[in-house]
Design a protein around this motif. Structure first.
Motif, PDB file in Angstrom:
ATOM      1  N   GLU A  80       0.800  -1.432   0.116  1.00  0.00           N
ATOM      2  CA  GLU A  80      -0.026  -0.023  -0.109  1.00  0.00           C
ATOM      3  C   GLU A  80       0.983   1.243  -0.203  1.00  0.00           C
ATOM      4  OE1 GLU A  80       0.782  -0.769   4.521  1.00  0.00           O
ATOM      5  OE2 GLU A  80       0.706  -1.904   2.529  1.00  0.00           O
ATOM      6  N   CYS A 124     -10.395   4.715   0.556  1.00  0.00           N
ATOM      7  CA  CYS A 124      -9.161   4.481  -0.501  1.00  0.00           C
ATOM      8  C   CYS A 124      -9.221   5.314  -1.648  1.00  0.00           C
ATOM      9  CB  CYS A 124      -9.443   2.973  -1.182  1.00  0.00           C
ATOM     10  SG  CYS A 124      -9.148   1.537   0.132  1.00  0.00           S
ATOM     11  N   ILE A 154      -9.165  -2.377   0.547  1.00  0.00           N
ATOM     12  CA  ILE A 154      -7.982  -2.797   1.209  1.00  0.00           C
ATOM     13  C   ILE A 154      -8.139  -3.777   2.166  1.00  0.00           C
ATOM     14  CG2 ILE A 154      -8.205  -1.021   3.004  1.00  0.00           C
ATOM     15  CD1 ILE A 154      -4.789  -0.428   1.941  1.00  0.00           C
TER      16      ILE A 154
END
Length: 493
Positions: A23, A67, A94
Motif C-alpha cells: 500500500e 481508499c 484494502i
C-alpha cells in the motif's frame, strides 16, 4: 474541512481485476495512477484490491478516506514546469492479510481478478524455510502468493483460463523469474498437488519488469496549503515527478487486456513498454540515469555543491555530466541512438526538477559498488570500441577515490573534510577499512591497490594506462581541486 472520500471523487464501481501486495507511496503514485488513467480512457474498466502484506502499519486512513487519494506530479517536461493534481479512484478496497486471512483469501475467488502487482521491497522476493502451508498467512510474500494461487486453482477446479499474471516491481534483477522460482520452490517444499504446479506453470505468467519514477511521498510541509486550495483534506496524498517508465517483459502477450501503453500515449514523459526482452531498457536506465548520477555526484560534492539541482545549476558540473552521457555512455549502448538521446534529455529534466531536493551525500552511500555496476561497464565497452580511455568516467573514479579520503574513523563510517567541514563516508566496512589504511598512500600506489581490491580493469586491454590516468587525476584533484581540473582538461566543453 471535509475528508476526501468516494462521495467527493464520485468514484465509479468497477470489477476487481488487480490484487496489489503493498500500500506504499510508490505503487499508489505509479501503478494505481496508471490504472486510473486507463479507466478514464475507457481502456481497462477494472479496480484494485490492496493487500497489506505485513503486520506493521495501520489502514485507518485508507478506511476513513475509502481508499481515495490524490497524486501530485511536479517537475519539468520538455524543459517547462509541469504540475498535475489527480484524484485516484482506481482502488476498490484494502485488506490486512495478517489480521483477516479469510477475507484476504476470498480475493482469490473473484472471477474477474487477472493481475497480481507487488512491491514488497527487494528483500520481499525470498523464500522463508519456516513458512508452512497451514500458516494464516505464511510469512514470506512468495509463500503468501502460493497460498493465494492454490486457493484460486482449487476454487475454479484448475481452469486454465483463470491463471494470473504476476507483475512484481521489486527492484531486483529478473524479478518475475525470481518470484516464479520461489513459488515453485514453495510448492515443492509443501508437497502440494502435482496438478497445482502444472496449473501454475501453464496458466500463470511471471513477468520481469523495470520501473522508474521518483516518488517523494506525502508533502508534509505543504499539505495544509494544498488542502485549503482544493477545499478537501487528503492525508493519503502522494507527490512524485512527472516521468514514469514501466517496462514489462512477458513470454505471452498481455497488452491487449492491459493496455496501459495506449492509455499513456498522450502523457509526455510517461510510458509503458511491453517487450520480450527488458534488458536493453534496464541497461539504458542503469548506464544513463544511474551512471550519470554516480559519475558526477561525488565530484560535484567535492566542488562545493550539496544537491543534484545545485549540480545542474553549476555550468562546470552540468557540462561534465552532459559530455559524460553523450560522448562516453550513449556510444556504448545498443538501443537506437534517437531513443537514447530522448532518454538522456528526460534524465536532464529529472535532474533539474526544482521540486525535489536530492542530497549528494545520500547518493554517495555505497558508491564503490555503484560505480562498478553503473559506470564500469561503459568504461569497458568504451575501451573495447575506441582503444582509448574515457576521460570523464576515469575522472569520476578519481573523484570517488578522493571523496573516500577519511581523516578519522568512526563506528560504521569515515569522516572526510570538504572546505574545512566534516562529512560522512558510508560504505561496506571492508571498503572503509581499505581507504583508512591507505589514507597516506601516494596516488599511483593507492589506485593500483584499489583496482586490485575491486577487480576493476582486469578485463580490459588498457589496464596500466587506465591506472596511470586515474592516478594522475587523483593527484591533480588533491593539488588543484575538482573545478580547476575539469576546466584545465576541458572535460566540460
Amino acid at each position: 474541512m471535509e475528508l476526501l472520500n468516494r462521495n467527493y471523487t464520485h468514484a465509479k464501481k468497477r470489477p476487481v481485476k488487480i490484487v496489489q501486495f503493498g500500500e506504499g507511496n510508490f505503487l499508489r503514485a505509479f501503478v494505481d495512477y496508471m490504472v486510473d488513467i486507463a479507466n478514464e480512457e475507457n481502456m481497462f474498466d477494472g479496480s484494485i484490491a490492496i493487500v497489506k502484506p505485513i503486520s506493521y502499519g495501520k489502514l485507518d486512513l485508507f478506511e476513513k478516506q475509502e481508499c481515495q487519494y490524490s497524486v501530485l506530479l511536479r517537475g519539468l517536461v520538455d524543459k517547462e514546469e509541469y504540475i498535475e493534481k489527480r484524484m485516484i479512484t482506481s482502488i476498490d478496497s484494502i485488506y490486512d492479510c495478517t489480521a483477516d486471512y479469510t477475507s484476504y483469501l476470498s480475493l482469490a475467488r473473484i472471477e474477474t481478478v487477472k493481475y497480481i502487482v507487488s512491491n514488497t521491497t527487494e528483500a520481499g522476493i525470498k523464500c522463508d524455510e519456516n513458512d508452512k502451508f497451514e500458516d494464516k498467512p505464511a510469512k514470506s510474500y512468495p509463500a503468501k502468493l502460493t497460498q493465494f494461487l492454490y486457493e484460486r486453482a482449487e476454487t475454479f477446479n484448475y481452469d486454465y483460463t483463470k491463471g494470473l499474471v504476476m507483475l512484481p516491481v521489486e527492484l531486483i534483477d529478473n524479478n518475475g523469474d525470481e518470484l516464479k522460482k520461489c513459488v515453485y520452490e514453495t510448492i515443492d517444499k509443501w508437497n502440494l498437488k502435482p496438478e497445482f504446479k502444472k496449473w501454475v506453470k501453464e496458466s500463470c505468467i511471471f513477468a520481469n519488469t523495470l520501473v522508474d519514477r521518483i516518488v517523494t511521498g506525502y508533502p508534509k510541509n505543504e499539505s495544509e496549503a494544498i488542502w485549503q486550495q482544493e477545499g478537501v483534506q487528503d492525508e493519503l496524498m502522494v507527490a512524485a515527478e512527472p516521468f514514469a517508465l514501466w517496462v514489462i517483459e512477458s513470454d505471452k502477450p498481455i497488452n491487449e487486456e492491459f493496455p496501459l501503453d495506449k492509455a499513456l500515449e498522450n502523457k509526455k514523459g510517461m510510458s509503458v513498454i511491453f517487450t520480450d526482452n527488458h534488458k536493453p531498457y534496464k541497461q539504458r536506465k542503469v548506464r544513463i540515469l544511474n551512471g550519470a548520477h554516480t559519475s558526477f555526484s561525488l565530484a560535484s560534492y567535492l566542488s562545493g555543491n550539496d544537491t543534484v539541482l545545485d549540480s545542474m545549476n553549476d555550468p562546470i558540473i552540468f557540462g561534465f555530466m552532459n559530455k559524460t552521457i553523450n560522448e562516453e555512455i550513449i556510444p556504448t549502448l545498443d538501443l537506437p541512438r534517437e531513443d537514447l538521446l530522448d532518454f538522456a534529455n528526460q534524465v536532464e529534466g529529472r535532474f533539474k526538477n526544482p521540486f525535489i531536493r536530492h542530497e549528494l551525500l545520500s547518493i554517495s552511500l555505497n558508491s564503490v559498488s555503484k560505480w562498478k555496476a553503473r559506470c564500469y561497464p561503459s568504461v569497458k565497452q568504451y575501451i573495447e570500441k575506441n582503444h582509448e580511455i574515457p576521460k570523464r568516467l576515469s575522472f569520476s573514479l578519481a573523484a570517488l577515490i578522493c571523496f573516500y579520503h577519511g581523516v578519522r574513523k568512526e563506528t560504521g563510517y569515515l569522516v572526510g573534510i570538504r572546505n574545512e567541514n566534516e562529512y560522512k563516508i558510508q560504505d561496506d566496512q571492508d571498503i572503509l577499512d581499505f581507504f583508512y589504511e591507505n589514507k597516506d598512500t601516494e596516488s599511483l600506489e593507492l589506485v593500483k591497490c584499489f583496482v586490485n581490491k575491486t577487480n576493476l580493469f582486469n578485463d580490459v586491454e588498457l589496464k596500466d594506462e587506465s591506472i596511470n590516468q586515474i592516478s594522475k587525476y587523483v593527484t591533480d584533484i588533491k593539488l588543484k581541486g575538482i573545478t580547476e581540473c575539469i576546466k584545465e582538461d576541458k572535460l566540460h566543453e
